[in-house]
Enzyme design. Structure first.
Site, short mmCIF file in Angstrom:
data_model
loop_
_atom_site.label_atom_id
_atom_site.label_comp_id
_atom_site.label_asym_id
_atom_site.label_seq_id
_atom_site.Cartn_x
_atom_site.Cartn_y
_atom_site.Cartn_z
N GLU A 83 0.83 -1.41 -0.19
CA GLU A 83 0.02 -0.03 0.57
C GLU A 83 0.92 1.06 -0.20
OE1 GLU A 83 -3.17 0.03 0.06
OE2 GLU A 83 -3.97 -1.68 0.01
N GLU A 114 8.24 -22.41 7.84
CA GLU A 114 8.61 -20.70 8.80
C GLU A 114 9.33 -21.66 9.71
OE1 GLU A 114 5.49 -21.55 12.52
OE2 GLU A 114 4.81 -20.57 10.59
#
EC number: 4.2.1.126
Length: 299
Positions: A83, A114
């Protein structure tokens, strides 16, 4: 056993009979728990303050901000980083995300990726990290190896490190210069940290990126003046912004914005001080991008 002691893995006493609740009861229960999130964030505002006050000079000096995470944490980083260019016209790469499993993991869960500290280091190293950069490791549990490995590497080369977790005394805090631990309590659905923990982290990332950009001169008053006006909606917002600040008519704002290729900052300075585009751009450059200073330049 280590995981079972984490607050994020505890059972929530208010949702013990979740599977027997009506839809309305479940909605009420989730909503009541969500109300606690903002108060939890409020408690860590001093830590967020410290983080922002390190990020701003780093970015102003040419450094970059990296979000590092796996699963939901990585996805939150992607959302916030993506954004920044349209909202604040940030240079490519100023704010970016390093996600376990790569960008494909944004759409397709790759949760097993992960578990490697080394991979966190490898992926961050590939971005050519420098000591001018800042790295935020995001992990609800506070023990995820991937962002921990990334922060260890960042510390080794002298980059400023920040951890964002939802457990007190988390493992990742040990490799962070600034540890933000926003404890929202057990989730309605046990262990589902995409709920309250993720909401808290989203709120904090919003704060960090927005305040950083304000302090970098990409906001005038409370208006976006560095937005990338590349579609109809954003061009209309640019016109409204220029009109709001300068009191120019819609048509006058549009006329000047066409001259500036819809860059809001020079349009404001041109109308406020009745100067040319070149003069406005020079004043903005001399004012390090701050519109208020550029306007004052002609006083």
């Amino acid at each position: 056993m280590e995981l079972s002691r984490l607050t994020t893995e505890q059972r929530n006493k208010n949702s013990m009979d979740l599977d027997q609740m009506s839809t309305a009861e479940m909605l009420h229960t989730i909503n009541e728990e969500d109300k606690k999130v903002a108060f939890a964030v409020e408690k860590v505002l001093p830590k967020i303050d410290i983080a922002v006050n390190h990020i701003v000079p780093a970015l102003a000096g040419g450094g970059r901000l990296f979000y590092v995470g796996a699963g939901t944490s990585g996805r939150l980083g992607v959302i916030d980083a993506s954004e920044c260019p349209p909202t604040f016209m940030t240079p490519k790469g100023m704010v970016q995300t390093v996600m376990a499993g790569g960008m494909d993991a944004f759409f397709n869960a790759a949760e097993g990726s992960e578990d490697s500290e080394q991979q966190g280091e490898v992926d961050l190293r590939a971005r050519k990290l420098t000591k001018q950069d800042v790295v935020i490791g995001i992990t609800a549990s506070g023990r995820t190896p991937y962002p921990i490995g990334a922060l260890k590497y960042a510390q080794d080369i002298g980059a400023y490190t920040i951890s964002l977790s939802s457990n007190q005394d988390s493992l990742i805090r040990n490799v962070a210069d600034c540890a933000i631990e926003v404890v929202v309590g057990p989730e309605v659905l046990t262990g589902s940290t995409r709920m309250k923990a993720a909401t808290a982290h989203k709120m904090i990332l919003n704060m960090i990126s927005t305040i950083t950009m304000v302090k970098l001169g990409k906001v005038y008053e409370n208006l976006m003046v560095d937005l990338h006006a590349n579609n109809f909606k954003l061009r209309e917002r640019a016109k409204r912004t220029v009109s709001e600040v300068t009191k120019a008519t819609y048509d006058e704002a549009e006329k000047v914005l066409i001259q500036t290729n819809y860059k809001v900052k020079p349009a404001i300075v041109m109308l406020e001080k009745n100067v040319t585009l070149q003069e406005a751009e020079e004043a903005i450059a001399q004012s390090d991008g701050y519109v208020r200073k550029a306007i004052d330049h002609f006083s």
